[in-house]
Design a protein around this motif. Structure first.
Motif, mmCIF file in Angstrom:
data_model
loop_
_atom_site.group_PDB
_atom_site.id
_atom_site.type_symbol
_atom_site.label_atom_id
_atom_site.label_comp_id
_atom_site.label_asym_id
_atom_site.label_seq_id
_atom_site.Cartn_x
_atom_site.Cartn_y
_atom_site.Cartn_z
ATOM 1 N N GLN A 86 -22.853 -24.999 70.421
ATOM 2 C CA GLN A 86 -22.482 -25.859 71.441
ATOM 3 C C GLN A 86 -22.099 -27.336 70.901
ATOM 4 O OE1 GLN A 86 -25.831 -25.528 74.336
ATOM 5 N NE2 GLN A 86 -25.047 -23.599 75.198
ATOM 6 N N ALA A 87 -22.952 -27.804 69.879
ATOM 7 C CA ALA A 87 -22.523 -29.253 69.444
ATOM 8 C C ALA A 87 -21.344 -29.149 68.681
ATOM 9 C CB ALA A 87 -23.979 -29.353 68.320
ATOM 10 N N LEU A 88 -20.768 -27.883 68.331
ATOM 11 C CA LEU A 88 -19.441 -27.964 67.437
ATOM 12 C C LEU A 88 -18.212 -28.589 68.458
ATOM 13 C CD1 LEU A 88 -19.479 -24.509 65.846
ATOM 14 C CD2 LEU A 88 -19.889 -26.668 64.697
ATOM 15 N N PRO A 89 -17.150 -29.029 67.717
ATOM 16 C CA PRO A 89 -15.971 -29.492 68.498
ATOM 17 C C PRO A 89 -15.310 -28.507 69.422
ATOM 18 C CG PRO A 89 -15.887 -30.462 66.380
ATOM 19 C CD PRO A 89 -16.925 -29.567 66.393
ATOM 20 N N GLU A 90 -14.887 -28.917 70.744
ATOM 21 C CA GLU A 90 -14.149 -27.716 71.571
ATOM 22 C C GLU A 90 -13.465 -26.779 70.876
ATOM 23 O OE1 GLU A 90 -13.499 -25.289 74.530
ATOM 24 O OE2 GLU A 90 -15.086 -26.560 74.331
ATOM 25 N N LYS A 91 -12.210 -27.176 69.975
ATOM 26 C CA LYS A 91 -11.370 -26.457 69.247
ATOM 27 C C LYS A 91 -11.994 -25.541 68.329
ATOM 28 C CE LYS A 91 -7.163 -29.338 69.813
ATOM 29 N NZ LYS A 91 -6.287 -29.984 69.236
ATOM 30 N N VAL A 92 -13.168 -26.288 67.710
ATOM 31 C CA VAL A 92 -13.728 -25.207 66.562
ATOM 32 C C VAL A 92 -14.545 -23.820 67.397
ATOM 33 C CG1 VAL A 92 -15.642 -25.086 64.816
ATOM 34 C CG2 VAL A 92 -14.285 -27.083 65.111
ATOM 35 N N ARG A 93 -15.007 -24.221 68.450
ATOM 36 C CA ARG A 93 -15.757 -23.370 69.318
ATOM 37 C C ARG A 93 -14.619 -22.205 69.796
ATOM 38 N NH1 ARG A 93 -18.416 -27.540 72.100
ATOM 39 N NH2 ARG A 93 -17.359 -26.783 73.988
ATOM 40 N N GLN A 94 -13.522 -22.670 70.014
ATOM 41 C CA GLN A 94 -12.338 -21.702 70.571
ATOM 42 C C GLN A 94 -11.883 -20.933 69.431
ATOM 43 O OE1 GLN A 94 -10.818 -21.217 73.987
ATOM 44 N NE2 GLN A 94 -12.817 -22.033 74.310
ATOM 45 N N TYR A 95 -11.781 -21.479 68.107
ATOM 46 C CA TYR A 95 -11.259 -20.726 66.932
ATOM 47 C C TYR A 95 -12.360 -19.806 66.686
ATOM 48 C CZ TYR A 95 -10.428 -19.863 62.301
ATOM 49 O OH TYR A 95 -10.269 -19.019 60.924
ATOM 50 N N LEU A 96 -13.676 -20.059 66.755
ATOM 51 C CA LEU A 96 -14.772 -19.027 66.537
ATOM 52 C C LEU A 96 -14.681 -17.954 67.411
ATOM 53 C CD1 LEU A 96 -17.938 -21.420 65.709
ATOM 54 C CD2 LEU A 96 -16.381 -19.763 63.989
ATOM 55 N N LEU A 97 -14.328 -18.162 68.800
ATOM 56 C CA LEU A 97 -14.191 -17.099 69.620
ATOM 57 C C LEU A 97 -13.069 -16.190 69.576
ATOM 58 C CD1 LEU A 97 -15.470 -15.950 72.408
ATOM 59 C CD2 LEU A 97 -14.033 -17.709 73.792
ATOM 60 N N VAL A 98 -11.913 -17.135 69.090
ATOM 61 C CA VAL A 98 -10.744 -16.176 68.816
ATOM 62 C C VAL A 98 -11.096 -15.140 67.920
ATOM 63 C CG1 VAL A 98 -8.459 -16.297 68.057
ATOM 64 C CG2 VAL A 98 -9.050 -17.654 69.829
ATOM 65 N N THR A 99 -11.704 -15.733 66.860
ATOM 66 C CA THR A 99 -11.931 -15.037 65.625
ATOM 67 C C THR A 99 -13.014 -13.946 65.634
ATOM 68 O OG1 THR A 99 -11.863 -17.129 64.095
ATOM 69 C CG2 THR A 99 -12.836 -14.925 63.223
ATOM 70 N N LEU A 100 -14.096 -14.111 66.584
ATOM 71 C CA LEU A 100 -14.947 -13.131 67.243
ATOM 72 C C LEU A 100 -14.360 -11.910 67.762
ATOM 73 C CD1 LEU A 100 -18.134 -12.198 67.107
ATOM 74 C CD2 LEU A 100 -18.311 -13.488 69.028
ATOM 75 N N ASN A 101 -13.265 -12.187 68.452
ATOM 76 C CA ASN A 101 -12.827 -11.379 69.633
ATOM 77 C C ASN A 101 -11.845 -10.431 68.417
ATOM 78 O OD1 ASN A 101 -10.295 -10.182 70.953
ATOM 79 N ND2 ASN A 101 -11.087 -11.505 72.616
ATOM 80 N N TYR A 102 -11.115 -11.253 67.413
ATOM 81 C CA TYR A 102 -10.297 -10.491 66.500
ATOM 82 C C TYR A 102 -11.297 -9.579 65.571
ATOM 83 C CZ TYR A 102 -6.019 -10.075 63.644
ATOM 84 O OH TYR A 102 -4.913 -9.568 63.030
#
Length: 411
Positions: A6-22
């Motif tokens: 949660q402390a990560l920047p929003e764009k990094v969190r979104q990237y991690l979510l996209v990557t996890l999904n992929y």
């Protein structure tokens, strides 16, 4: 762990979510392929019959990438990613029917649905990264694309092992149920946390815009088509059949080697930015250099294989070593090309350009798969390698006309 995320920047969190999904999708996609290969081999299908089960999987990849880019620009990449996950769940559930109902048309239909799902997911993930990196951070864009692409292929190889394990522990039908449940959970998580408007174009994308009018995108797409046709013309059907029929390898040996190769290939893709040590200012020069390196590597393998075959010498280890060298140089080329399309694609409606590019990728795989079976049956593995060398030479010439990525343009 959660507070740290949660402390990560929003764009990094979104990237991690996209990557996890992929990652989740790719893991099940690799497992599904191995499950189908092993299960239908047990049912008495030969290698070419099994390969034909994936024909619609590859064909609909062409159609999906072409139309999926347009759809993503209209409704957003979050929704196209969700559609891909749901379609994969349906494809898995189609294969849970009793064995007597697993007829070839039914399995091919399930594979078609899976092919559509896979390319919707891939196009959405690759396009999303464009919106999560600023235009001034092209070096980071290269790294993020390389990580996404490389980890995908590594996990696909891991999925091969997972498929074999699930088949031995759960059996074919229950393995499908388990993977469907896993992806359903990922779909819910992604729907809740992924930005709803990511990738949605500011304009109303017209259907005719599915075809790229950008010379840069067209040149890069042609290079990508030739690159993947060159890989699959000897890798998909000819090589496994050769190992099984000429080298005397059993199914597990062939499957294990191919899985390890894909995992190593993915690792090299992820490390490509460090290996090339090139900035975005000369990434096209890197692509040309590595393209010709791959071409000469394949040509050398073709020549050695041809002369050893003429003298009836053992060829298994020649192919193994050649495939390892091919995989290393191919992975670098693939990673460079993947970065270039994301960097060159227009930010507004990025999925239009990315979709068109991956349509060419899917077309190359389809042509390579069909040619692999035909050439091997009629002319042998040497012919497959010769065609692969020719296609790589065309790709290396074509990528030279791709411009160096500049600041992202708008439509």
């Amino acid at each position: 762990m959660l507070p740290a995320i949660q402390a990560l920047p929003e764009k990094v969190r979104q990237y991690l979510l996209v990557t996890l999904n992929y990652w989740a999708f790719t893991l099940t996609d690799g497992a599904l392929r191995m499950l189908v290969v092993l299960h239908f081999h047990q049912l008495g299908y030969d290698a070419l019959q099994i390969a034909m089960l994936f024909l619609f999987y590859e064909f609909f990849g062409v159609v999906t990438n072409l139309l999926g880019g347009w759809l993503g620009a209209r409704i957003g990449l979050n929704r196209t990613m969700q559609i891909g996950l749901v379609m994969q769940v349906l494809a898995l559930l189609m294969l849970t029917v009793p064995a007597e109902y697993l007829l070839i048309p039914w399995v091919m239909a399930a594979q078609a649905l899976s092919g559509i799902a896979k390319d919707l997911n891939k196009m959405s993930a690759k396009s999303s990264v464009k919106h999560l990196v600023s235009e001034q951070q092209q070096g980071r864009l290269y790294q993020w694309v390389a990580i996404l692409t490389g980890s995908k292929n590594t996990l696909k190889g891991v999925g091969f092992f997972l498929g074999a394990i699930l088949l031995s522990i759960l059996g074919f039908q229950y393995a499908m149920v388990a993977m469907a449940m896993f992806l359903a959970v990922m779909a819910v998580i992604s729907a809740i946390y992924l930005q709803q408007d990511i990738g949605k174009a500011s304009f109303k994308a017209k259907f005719k815009q599915i075809f790229s009018k950008s010379p840069a995108i067209n040149y890069l797409s042609l290079a990508r088509l030739c690159l993947f046709a060159a890989r699959d013309v000897w890798f998909v059907v000819a090589l496994p059949v050769y190992f099984a029929s000429q080298s005397g390898w059993d199914d597990w040996s062939v499957g294990t080697f191919m899985a390890v190769w894909v995992i190593a290939y993915g690792v090299v893709q992820g490390l490509a930015p460090k290996i090339t040590e090139r900035s975005e200012r000369n990434v096209v020069q890197s692509a040309v250099l590595w393209g010709w390196t791959l071409t000469l590597t394949t040509l050398s393998l073709t020549i050695v294989f041809y002369f050893f075959a003429a003298e009836n010498q053992p060829l298994t280890w020649i192919l193994v070593i050649g495939l390892l060298l091919f995989g290393f140089t191919f992975a670098i080329n693939s990673s460079l090309h993947s970065y270039l399309i994301v960097a060159l694609a227009k930010s507004d409606g990025v999925s239009l350009d990315v979709g068109f590019y991956y349509m060419a990728n899917a077309m190359g795989r389809l042509l390579g798969t069909l040619a692999s079976g035909y050439l091997y049956l009629n002319y042998g593995l040497s012919a497959c390698l010769m065609v692969a060398t020719l296609m790589l030479a065309i790709a290396s010439v074509t990528v030279k006309f791709v411009p160096v990525p500049a600041k992202t343009a708008t439509r």
